[in-house]
Design an enzyme around this catalytic site. Sequence first.
Site, PDB file in Angstrom:
ATOM      1  N   HIS A  46       0.831  -1.215   0.000  1.00 19.99           N
ATOM      2  CA  HIS A  46       0.000   0.000   0.000  1.00 19.99           C
ATOM      3  C   HIS A  46       0.859   1.256   0.000  1.00 19.99           C
ATOM      4  O   HIS A  46       0.610   2.207  -0.741  1.00 19.99           O
ATOM      5  CB  HIS A  46      -0.920  -0.020   1.228  1.00 19.99           C
ATOM      6  CG  HIS A  46      -1.705   1.233   1.418  1.00 19.99           C
ATOM      7  ND1 HIS A  46      -1.268   2.270   2.204  1.00 19.99           N
ATOM      8  CD2 HIS A  46      -2.869   1.636   0.885  1.00 19.99           C
ATOM      9  CE1 HIS A  46      -2.161   3.240   2.182  1.00 19.99           C
ATOM     10  NE2 HIS A  46      -3.146   2.883   1.391  1.00 19.99           N
ATOM     11  N   CYS A  62      -0.948  34.336 -17.028  1.00 22.82           N
ATOM     12  CA  CYS A  62       0.265  34.383 -16.211  1.00 22.82           C
ATOM     13  C   CYS A  62       0.019  33.997 -14.762  1.00 22.82           C
ATOM     14  O   CYS A  62       0.909  34.117 -13.935  1.00 22.82           O
ATOM     15  CB  CYS A  62       0.918  35.766 -16.286  1.00 22.82           C
ATOM     16  SG  CYS A  62      -0.136  37.103 -15.681  1.00 22.82           S
TER      17      CYS A  62
END
Length: 882
Positions: free
Chosen positions: A454, A834
Amino acid sequence: MTKYVYDFTEGSRDMRDLLGGKGANIAEMTRLLGAERVPGGFTISTEACVAYLEAGQAEPEELAGQVDEGLDRLEKQVGKLLGDEEDPLLVSVRSGARDSMPGMLDTILNLGLNDRSVAGLAARTDNQRFAWDAYRRFAQMFGNVTRGIGGDRYEAAIREQKNQAGVSGDMDLTADDLKQLVARFKALYSEETGEEFPEEPREQLDLAIKAVFGSWSGNRAVEYRRINRIPDDWGTAVNVQQMVFGNRGANSGSGVVFSRDEMTGGPDPSGDFLPNAQGEDVVAGVRNPRDISEMPELMPQAYGELIEILGVLENHYGDMQDTEFTVEEGRLYMLQTRSAKRPAQAAVRFAVDAVSEGLLSREQALMTIDATRLEALLHPTLDPDTSYEVLAEGISASPGAAKGEIVFTAKDAVAADSAGRDVILVRAFTEADDVAGFFAARGILTSEGGKASHAALVARGMGRPCVAGASALEVDEENHELRVGDRTLHEGDLIAIDGTSGVATTDDVPLVEPKVDSNFETVLGWADGIRRLGVRANADSPVDAAKSREFGAEGIGLCRTEHMFMAADRQPRMQAMIMASEESERRRALGELLPLQQSDFEQLFEVMSGFPVTIRLLDPPLHEFLPAIEDLVQKVERGRAGDGENLRDLEKTLDRVHELVEINPMLGTRGVRLGILHAEIYEMQVRAIVRAALAVEDRSGEGPDLEIMIPLVAYEKELQLARDLVERVLGEEGGDRLRLSVGTMIELPRACIVADRIGRVADFFSFGTNDLTQTTIGLSRDDIEGKILARYIERDIVDRSPFETLDSPGVGWLVRLAAWTGREANANLGLGVCGEHGGDPESIAFFDAANLDYVSCSPFRVPIARVAAAQSAIGLRKEGAK
């Protein structure tokens, strides 16, 4: 009547939304490999789960009858009855979400066993121990999954039984020991629930199906979906499949194998294998497995068949496969397959190899890469030139290096991350409930488990470094101690791990930034040849600009000039300019700043010669460059107490700060408003820009393509005034030969609504999506992230932060509107982004579809943006071809 149950022979991989990823792939494997290789069964659809949850955990009326019919068909196929007293059919009941959620949902194995059928299983297999071990496993999983009985209660019972038997390992327990353990488990079930353990197999199946449905709403599943952006309304399918047993002796076993090396993407299969074990033993990480390369010595025929099947599956799916298999008394069975979750370097290596092998085209290979994971290629490594003492060695489970304080619980990792501390989560083995800690920690270290545990799977999926199976470590989670030989480490002690080499050390080893390798360069070259959207970087310094170019940025999309005033040698001059009461004084102070600003720009322009550079003129309010009011008040009080400080200057500064401070500075005197009220500031900046560009051009023969950006414009007249100033200074400085354009940052809703008017004055728009999101939603980023977002996600108001991925219905609509109307008014208008959304793949796809020209993001996200832009182009072509 809605059809909820589908036999494996009815489905296909194209039915993923309905059957879940596991069910669709089992059905596809059945079609591809044959029923003799894939144990039979049926899938209960995701629609049944959604209906169950929407009805307040009540099954649809038709479901029980359809399950009975599916079970009847399975019993006829295998010639056995579920829970039969003489020769029982046993089944697994496993989840299967549309997207893989390893370990987050529930599974029950060996269902159908009871006090009668266990005797039949023992007689049929002539193996008492095997039968009772299967029953023990079923009783444990059933109580834990269906009734929430804690796994620690079962583990405590196992320890007690081993102590009573005088043995140390689970495998040392005899059949009689296991009988006693089953009795303990059933007593525990009755104690916790007030009910008898169910003996009727059909009742067991009904409770198991409901438990798997319910696990979709469990905390760990909800947390995993939030982190991995999986919608809550998908639901999970349930797969009921005939059990095959890897724990029937030395010629049996179970494993997880990848068609290629899941760490590097290299051509050799990799994975874990446990002889005489069921699959849960491998993925749970509670026993240290053997490497798959050892399997040929034990089971050469089964291994040869496995390798052949891996090739068939990879060719069929066109992607690296992650498979689970069981060998029962020498016979190989394939239990599931899925596209392998892998770290960035493995994804890139596979893409390059797949193209060179003729398995995939470049476009297909690019689409196998998760662009969000590519940042892992830019993660640091432990400095190879620094010697350090190795504390422990384990398995290289997820690449990259990290260091931080030791924590032993997911809860502590989350708390430390919230406090801004870097931590390494140290566990014996991890469980599904630890997922939030994985996200918060810089890396994970476990003493047990392997590449398929896991910990390894989740770490790779999240891009976190992980070292697993470091067996020399003794992890005492109760006392928060880590022991290695005669050394004891405590919570808060420093530890560093390298998930690429599989080592841990307590030395404070420097972390080294990586360089892009040849495979990544190849992939980026493909992307550049496919994408339409340009990619620039947000950079304020020559160092950032050089890094941006190294990562393939095609210019600077945002240079924030305010950062240039924060340096220690600029602060006194900046404060003198702000404190000036007359314009003439301000101009004198600005005159001292001008050569410093010019020098900054020259260094930047030399790096970006020949590329566009978008420079945003001063944006923040002036008081941000002065000391905080609280600090000044304290200094004034000390001055009045006669501690020697210049009281008059302090009081003057405090008065000036009081004059400048605004109730809501974000919407106050900043951006273009500052440039209009104090035009001399913008004039100085433009003069520095023009002089720097001329100087660089004179020295090297070529300068940048200058783009001067005016922030926070709401009215076209604001931009016109600023443009007039720029053009006047340009003429005064003799800069007519420069390639220079003037545009604005679109970050206000009004600017989007009147973009046609502003577009007539602008050469370009650059969408400042950070502020545009704040002003559109009416929430500050800091407040929503710290106080509101978690509850909004919990209440399904949003599924993620709108500052991480663009809010396309709201903010995105304004971007589309401004792009469309702006270009209606000015056909040559340049369009870019931006904000940090420019580095988010999902947002990049939106900007591409909106026909923007480029995105700009932080330097380290430039490679991500290049690949994401290519993937978007491929996706748009596919949509256009439909």
